[in-house]
Design an enzyme around this catalytic site. Sequence first.
Site, PDB file in Angstrom:
ATOM      1  CB  CYS A 129      -0.951  -0.002   1.184  1.00 14.40           C
ATOM      2  SG  CYS A 129      -2.201  -1.278   1.026  1.00 14.40           S
ATOM      3  CG  HIS A 269      -3.103   3.534   1.844  1.00 15.77           C
ATOM      4  ND1 HIS A 269      -3.508   3.163   0.582  1.00 15.77           N
ATOM      5  CD2 HIS A 269      -3.265   2.440   2.638  1.00 15.77           C
ATOM      6  CE1 HIS A 269      -3.877   1.900   0.609  1.00 15.77           C
ATOM      7  NE2 HIS A 269      -3.754   1.439   1.833  1.00 15.77           N
ATOM      8  CG  ASN A 299      -6.655  -0.611   0.634  1.00 17.67           C
ATOM      9  OD1 ASN A 299      -5.948  -0.133  -0.252  1.00 17.67           O
ATOM     10  ND2 ASN A 299      -6.159  -1.163   1.725  1.00 17.67           N
TER      11      ASN A 299
HETATM   12  O1  UT7 Z   1      -3.919  -1.097   3.513  1.00 15.99           O
HETATM   13  C1  UT7 Z   1      -2.830  -1.614   4.198  1.00 15.99           C
HETATM   14  C2  UT7 Z   1      -2.937  -1.481   5.642  1.00 15.99           C
HETATM   15  N1  UT7 Z   1      -4.169  -2.049   6.131  1.00 15.99           N
HETATM   16  C3  UT7 Z   1      -4.850  -1.407   7.039  1.00 15.99           C
HETATM   17  O2  UT7 Z   1      -4.455  -0.333   7.412  1.00 15.99           O
HETATM   18  C4  UT7 Z   1      -6.077  -2.059   7.616  1.00 15.99           C
HETATM   19  C5  UT7 Z   1      -6.068  -1.981   9.111  1.00 15.99           C
HETATM   20  N2  UT7 Z   1      -7.196  -2.643   9.764  1.00 15.99           N
HETATM   21  C6  UT7 Z   1      -8.491  -2.260   9.622  1.00 15.99           C
HETATM   22  O3  UT7 Z   1      -8.809  -1.367   8.892  1.00 15.99           O
HETATM   23  C7  UT7 Z   1      -9.521  -2.952  10.467  1.00 15.99           C
HETATM   24  O4  UT7 Z   1      -8.882  -3.692  11.478  1.00 15.99           O
HETATM   25  C8  UT7 Z   1     -10.490  -3.880   9.683  1.00 15.99           C
HETATM   26  C9  UT7 Z   1     -11.379  -3.039   8.817  1.00 15.99           C
HETATM   27  C10 UT7 Z   1      -9.677  -4.855   8.841  1.00 15.99           C
HETATM   28  C11 UT7 Z   1     -11.371  -4.640  10.655  1.00 15.99           C
HETATM   29  O5  UT7 Z   1     -12.078  -3.726  11.507  1.00 15.99           O
HETATM   30  P1  UT7 Z   1     -12.035  -3.888  13.093  1.00 15.99           P
HETATM   31  O6  UT7 Z   1     -12.835  -2.817  13.645  1.00 15.99           O
HETATM   32  O7  UT7 Z   1     -10.594  -3.964  13.492  1.00 15.99           O
HETATM   33  O8  UT7 Z   1     -12.774  -5.237  13.301  1.00 15.99           O
HETATM   34  P2  UT7 Z   1     -12.252  -6.566  14.007  1.00 15.99           P
HETATM   35  O9  UT7 Z   1     -11.401  -7.355  13.080  1.00 15.99           O
HETATM   36  O10 UT7 Z   1     -11.705  -6.249  15.347  1.00 15.99           O
HETATM   37  O11 UT7 Z   1     -13.627  -7.346  14.222  1.00 15.99           O
HETATM   38  C12 UT7 Z   1     -14.625  -6.854  15.119  1.00 15.99           C
HETATM   39  C13 UT7 Z   1     -15.838  -7.758  15.021  1.00 15.99           C
HETATM   40  C14 UT7 Z   1     -15.493  -9.234  15.095  1.00 15.99           C
HETATM   41  O12 UT7 Z   1     -16.548  -9.884  15.790  1.00 15.99           O
HETATM   42  P3  UT7 Z   1     -16.377 -10.295  17.332  1.00 15.99           P
HETATM   43  O13 UT7 Z   1     -15.179 -11.186  17.382  1.00 15.99           O
HETATM   44  O14 UT7 Z   1     -16.171  -9.018  18.073  1.00 15.99           O
HETATM   45  O15 UT7 Z   1     -17.662 -10.980  17.627  1.00 15.99           O
HETATM   46  C15 UT7 Z   1     -15.500  -9.675  13.667  1.00 15.99           C
HETATM   47  O16 UT7 Z   1     -15.789 -11.035  13.518  1.00 15.99           O
HETATM   48  O17 UT7 Z   1     -16.472  -7.565  13.759  1.00 15.99           O
HETATM   49  C16 UT7 Z   1     -16.600  -8.829  13.098  1.00 15.99           C
HETATM   50  N3  UT7 Z   1     -16.438  -8.587  11.666  1.00 15.99           N
HETATM   51  C17 UT7 Z   1     -17.472  -8.276  10.869  1.00 15.99           C
HETATM   52  N4  UT7 Z   1     -18.785  -8.122  11.097  1.00 15.99           N
HETATM   53  C18 UT7 Z   1     -19.566  -7.804  10.029  1.00 15.99           C
HETATM   54  C19 UT7 Z   1     -15.297  -8.621  10.939  1.00 15.99           C
HETATM   55  N5  UT7 Z   1     -15.576  -8.342   9.652  1.00 15.99           N
HETATM   56  C20 UT7 Z   1     -16.911  -8.134   9.580  1.00 15.99           C
HETATM   57  C21 UT7 Z   1     -17.777  -7.809   8.539  1.00 15.99           C
HETATM   58  N6  UT7 Z   1     -19.095  -7.641   8.801  1.00 15.99           N
HETATM   59  N7  UT7 Z   1     -17.348  -7.629   7.256  1.00 15.99           N
END
Ligand code: UT7
Length: 348
Positions: A129, A269, A299
């Site tokens: 990225c 980004h 992204n």
């Molecule tokens: O581009 C290169 C660099 N990359 C980045 O900078 C990305 C960095 N990370 C992020 O942007 C975020 O961490 C994500 C968008 C990837 C994920 O968001 P988050 O707020 O960190 O969610 P999480 O992975 O902590 O998940 C929270 C909850 C989980 O459920 P539980 O375990 O709390 O019950 C996930 O299973 O949200 C759930 N979840 C979803 N729910 C509905 C994860 N993906 C989804 C989804 N829809 N698509």
Amino acid sequence: MYFQLNIFYICVMSGDITVAITGVGAYLPQDILSNADLEKLVETNDAWIVERVGIKERRILKDPEKASAYMGSEAVKELLKKTGTQPEDIELLICATVTGDYVVPDTANQICKLSGLTRAYGFDINAACSGFLFSLATGAQFIKSGTHRKVIVVGSDKMSTITDYTDRSTCILFGDAAGAVLLEPSLNEFGIEQIALYGDAAGKDLLRIKSGGSLRPPSAETVANKEHFVWQDGRVVFKAAVKGMSEAVKEVISRAGYQSADIDWIVPHQANYRIIKAVADMLDFPLEKVMINIQKYGNTTAATIPLCLWEYEPKLKEGDKLVLTAFGGGYTWGGILLTWAYDGNKRG
Ligand code: UT7
């Protein structure tokens, strides 16, 4: 023409060439993948995606016969047209991508051929990225050294080909697109002022495509295990991205002897709206002066920054101070501070 050449000569002789972005082009596939479409593929919903990531829809290049080289060449064609540049005047094209058409050959030379750059040579840079930033910094050196006068830097990624549409934690994030900028010796005092680039292999297992390289070549097993798709430990990468991008922005501003208030635009980004907002908050920088289009395109990896420049170009004025910043796999991250060299509203 004589006048322009003369200025270039003087700059070369004084050993002090400032490198400017003198045009922007982009390509967006027509097909849209909305949050409603994704709701049919995985257990997710529009409200979650908008709240946690800030994306409403992304573009997908559906044609299996076309990939990153095609998108990059379309962006280059638009760039040449908008800037009135002859294809044969381009000497070098650098392509940032993690989704090159092939492992070998590179994608940059395919773009040169598809867009009619008969005199140019090319090479690819893989910094995930952050690829556009690293490529911009590299391209600028060829002009600063006096080696070349017209260099194109492309960011092009067909992320849909490395996205697992059964994994809700990643398939909501990515889209396909390309962006391109023209670099030339500055004809005014404006251009790139500060570059800060970083890398840290500590990120190796936190954001990656596990197989397909020389360590784990493709096999029936790697395909069955879905090891050719992009995967990340989202929460860990999120925190690292906020830290890396905000520190890099602060560094280039301070090195240039400016304050935050001197900066007209931050161009981050586009990985997550919450990351962008957190970076702006840490810098105490108003969100109205931050380029954001993640809601429409998601992204697009190497394409996000040139796509932002392309979209905001009509608002950019000669003399505006911009800080470009990115964070990605590797880890790789950085910031580039530049002064915009032309009035964007005069470009069609
Ligand atoms: O581009 C290169 C660099 N990359 C980045 O900078 C990305 C960095 N990370 C992020 O942007 C975020 O961490 C994500 C968008 C990837 C994920 O968001 P988050 O707020 O960190 O969610 P999480 O992975 O902590 O998940 C929270 C909850 C989980 O459920 P539980 O375990 O709390 O019950 C996930 O299973 O949200 C759930 N979840 C979803 N729910 C509905 C994860 N993906 C989804 C989804 N829809 N698509």
